[in-house]
Enzyme design. Structure first.
Site, PDB file in Angstrom:
ATOM      1  N   ASP A 429      30.017 -51.666 -90.131  1.00 16.00           N
ATOM      2  CA  ASP A 429      28.648 -51.158 -90.246  1.00 16.00           C
ATOM      3  C   ASP A 429      28.209 -51.232 -91.705  1.00 16.00           C
ATOM      4  O   ASP A 429      29.003 -51.543 -92.605  1.00 16.00           O
ATOM      5  CB  ASP A 429      28.515 -49.745 -89.686  1.00 16.00           C
ATOM      6  CG  ASP A 429      29.333 -48.710 -90.458  1.00 16.00           C
ATOM      7  OD1 ASP A 429      29.830 -49.025 -91.564  1.00 16.00           O
ATOM      8  OD2 ASP A 429      29.478 -47.581 -89.962  1.00 16.00           O
ATOM      9  N   LEU A 430      26.945 -50.973 -91.937  1.00 19.62           N
ATOM     10  CA  LEU A 430      26.386 -51.012 -93.286  1.00 19.62           C
ATOM     11  C   LEU A 430      26.692 -49.708 -94.008  1.00 19.62           C
ATOM     12  O   LEU A 430      26.493 -48.616 -93.452  1.00 19.62           O
ATOM     13  CB  LEU A 430      24.873 -51.222 -93.235  1.00 19.62           C
ATOM     14  CG  LEU A 430      24.391 -52.662 -93.123  1.00 19.62           C
ATOM     15  CD1 LEU A 430      22.944 -52.698 -92.728  1.00 19.62           C
ATOM     16  CD2 LEU A 430      24.590 -53.399 -94.441  1.00 19.62           C
ATOM     17  N   ASP A 472      23.628 -49.249 -86.829  1.00 20.91           N
ATOM     18  CA  ASP A 472      24.041 -50.323 -87.741  1.00 20.91           C
ATOM     19  C   ASP A 472      25.479 -50.752 -87.467  1.00 20.91           C
ATOM     20  O   ASP A 472      26.103 -51.394 -88.310  1.00 20.91           O
ATOM     21  CB  ASP A 472      23.906 -49.851 -89.200  1.00 20.91           C
ATOM     22  CG  ASP A 472      24.813 -48.670 -89.514  1.00 20.91           C
ATOM     23  OD1 ASP A 472      24.986 -47.810 -88.636  1.00 20.91           O
ATOM     24  OD2 ASP A 472      25.357 -48.617 -90.633  1.00 20.91           O
TER      25      ASP A 472
END
Length: 562
Positions: A429-430, A472
């Site tokens: 994920d970010l 995300d």
């Protein structure tokens, strides 16, 4: 002595309570952070004791976090606790739960902690759902039966085992001229013309034995007119006992008259077909095409001469030919409507989807020809494929969704069982995505997620499967790997491409990604839920270690352990 009591209390709280227990600390800014979770919570969810000290927003995707925070704030406001039902993803799948939130306040009356007790109510909830489903199914089945009986265009009688009419539907009057009430207690045999009474009686004796019967016979209506019908007799069976008979009478006078009219004047038929936009085809008793309507040229871009005297499977896609051949013969044998969907060749070389409806025509019980009406349903098929795509793909990125990813992961795990092959999975994920959303807005956040997926797509192989789980969070399946070094090299490439400058919606910024990497063992690969669980754990380790990095877990190959 007090120390021992404290240790005993901690042991009970950690190990002695079967329900999941979470203790959430509340700070001055109404932030909710994990302070304690017991053994049951660790065993039954994907959480570990690594979440201690983290806020709910750090642990969960935004949508889930927002829901939980709202519930905790509500519990503080009502002061005496809050109970609600929810569901969560456990190591063994989706579970239903009943959560009780109890706020704990200091001497000043301010809430400092919230104790969450989560009970697994899956069995109760599934039972409730099953009961409701059974009720709904029963109601629907009753409605379907009533609709099938009351609104059927064919006349339907309920007959006693002695052969008397007990009741009938509204279509009885359209076929016989009498309504069902007028025909009550009439002997079944009296419905038929004299020449067919023997056959009708024989069929009734067979169905009383439990053998369904179907015959084409002649009845006499109220006006003493002869009407050709197809009669189907079916036993009514309750608890393995035959308690009655259903008799269904289908008036086929119209179809017979249509067949006779065709024999008398083919010209009348041509007037209809030559002005139709549908494809009208006539097939003889040898399976050859003897007539096609002029609309063939407009719809299929072939001349009429392309089809005359050709087998009816001419220009049909080879994958559909065998099925059409079988159902064509079945329709003739059973004297039923022929209905199929198939692909046929267009003049441009492609195939179009078509739907046909065929009616077999007989003369003195001998099949003479099949009249077929078909139409182009390519647009409908395309729409069905679009719906299928929507069910398995994320609308924001166009990537496969969680449902499709798990399905593929299970299939690939099954594929490599009892082989030396291995696969790998990366969950990512970010980093700090929430701050991007908060500062730049959700519209920019959506574009960042799209760019995130695009960048990953550029550095993976065609055979690799990238999917968006939600928020995300993305997952990547590597169905074949030669060695762990291949996976590590890919993880480095992903981290590198994410470190490149970002420019989204005229906003320049930098962000990174964290990855949880899992590599299966050979011969006895792990389950999909195990792969997901360990990938999630490794992702959290990478985040705890400072982000912009990966952590890897490699399952041990038990067959090589001596």
């Amino acid at each position: 002595m007090s120390c021992n009591r404290s240790l005993s209390f901690n042991n009970v709280l950690m190990n002695g309570i079967k329900e999941m227990v979470f203790i959430i600390a509340v700070d001055d800014n109404d932030n909710f952070c994990y302070e304690f979770l017991n053994k049951a919570a660790i065993n039954q969810t994907f959480l570990t004791d690594k979440v201690i000290g983290q806020s709910i927003q750090d642990v969960y995707p935004q949508k889930t976090a927002d829901f939980l925070v709202a519930k905790y704030r509500e519990a503080i406001e009502v002061t005496d606790g809050l109970t609600y039902e929810d569901f969560y993803e456990s190591t063994s799948g989706i579970k239903y739960s009943e959560t009780t939130l109890t706020p704990m306040c200091g001497n000043d009356g301010k809430c400092t902690h919230i104790v969450a007790l989560v009970k697994d109510v899956t069995r109760r909830r599934l039972t409730e759902l099953e009961i409701q489903k059974s009720k709904n199914d029963l109601y629907r089945n009753k409605q379907k039966y009533r609709s099938l009986y009351d609104y059927n265009l064919d006349a339907i009688f309920s007959l006693s085992l002695t052969g008397n009419i007990q009741n009938g539907n509204s279509a009885v009057e359209s076929v016989f001229g009498y309504n069902a009430e007028e025909m009550r207690n009439t002997p079944f045999i009296e419905l038929f013309a004299s020449k067919d009474k023997g056959l009708a009686n024989k069929s009734f004796r067979e169905v009383v034995k439990g053998i369904p019967e179907e015959q084409q016979l002649t009845i006499l209506n109220k006006s003493e007119e002869m009407v050709e019908v197809i009669i189907k007799l079916t036993p009514i069976i309750i608890n393995d006992d035959i308690v009655g008979i259903y008799g269904i009478f289908k008036d086929i006078n119209e179809q017979i008259q249509l067949g006779k009219k065709y024999k008398e004047s083919e010209g009348h038929f041509r007037i209809i077909t030559e002005n139709s936009n549908d494809l009208i085809t006539m097939i003889d008793n040898q399976g050859k095409i003897v007539y096609v309507s002029p609309s063939y040229k407009e719809v299929l871009d072939f001349e009429v001469s392309e089809y005359i005297d050709k087998p009816f499977l001419h220009n049909v896609h080879e994958d559909d030919s065998e099925r059409l051949q079988e159902t064509f013969i079945e329709s003739i044998r059973n004297k039923t409507t022929w209905k199929e969907q198939f692909r046929q060749k267009h003049g441009d070389g492609d195939y179009i989807w078509s739907e046909l409806l065929g009616s077999p025509v007989y003369d003195d019980d001998q099949f003479t020809h099949m009249v077929v009406v078909s139409r182009n349903i390519t647009l409908r098929k395309d729409y069905e494929q679009q719906l299928q795509h929507m069910a398995y793909h994320d609308p924001l990125t166009g990537l496969p969704n969680r449902r499709y990813f798990i399905k593929q992961l299970k299939q690939h795990i099954e594929r490599i069982k009892n082989t030396d092959q291995r696969l790998a999975m990366i969950m990512m994920d970010l980093d700090q995505f929430k701050s991007i959303n908060d500062k730049l807005g959700h519209s920019i956040g959506d574009q960042v997620i799209q760019e995130f997926g695009t960048r990953i797509s550029k550095v993976i192989r065609d055979e690799d499967l990238l999917a968006r789980l939600g928020g995300d969070e993305f997952t990547l399946l590597l169905p074949t790997i030669n060695s762990p070094d291949d996976v590590i090299e890919l993880a480095d490439r992903i981290i590198k491409v994410m470190n490149e400058p970002w420019c989204v919606g005229n906003h320049d910024f930098g962000t990174t990604t964290s990855l949880g990497v899992v590599i299966s063992s050979s011969n006895t690969p792990e389950t999909a839920s195990e792969m997901l669980k360990y990938a999630d754990k490794e992702l959290y380790k990478a985040k705890r270690a400072g982000r912009n990095d990966y952590r890897l877990y490699e399952f041990m190959d038990i067959s090589n352990v001596k």
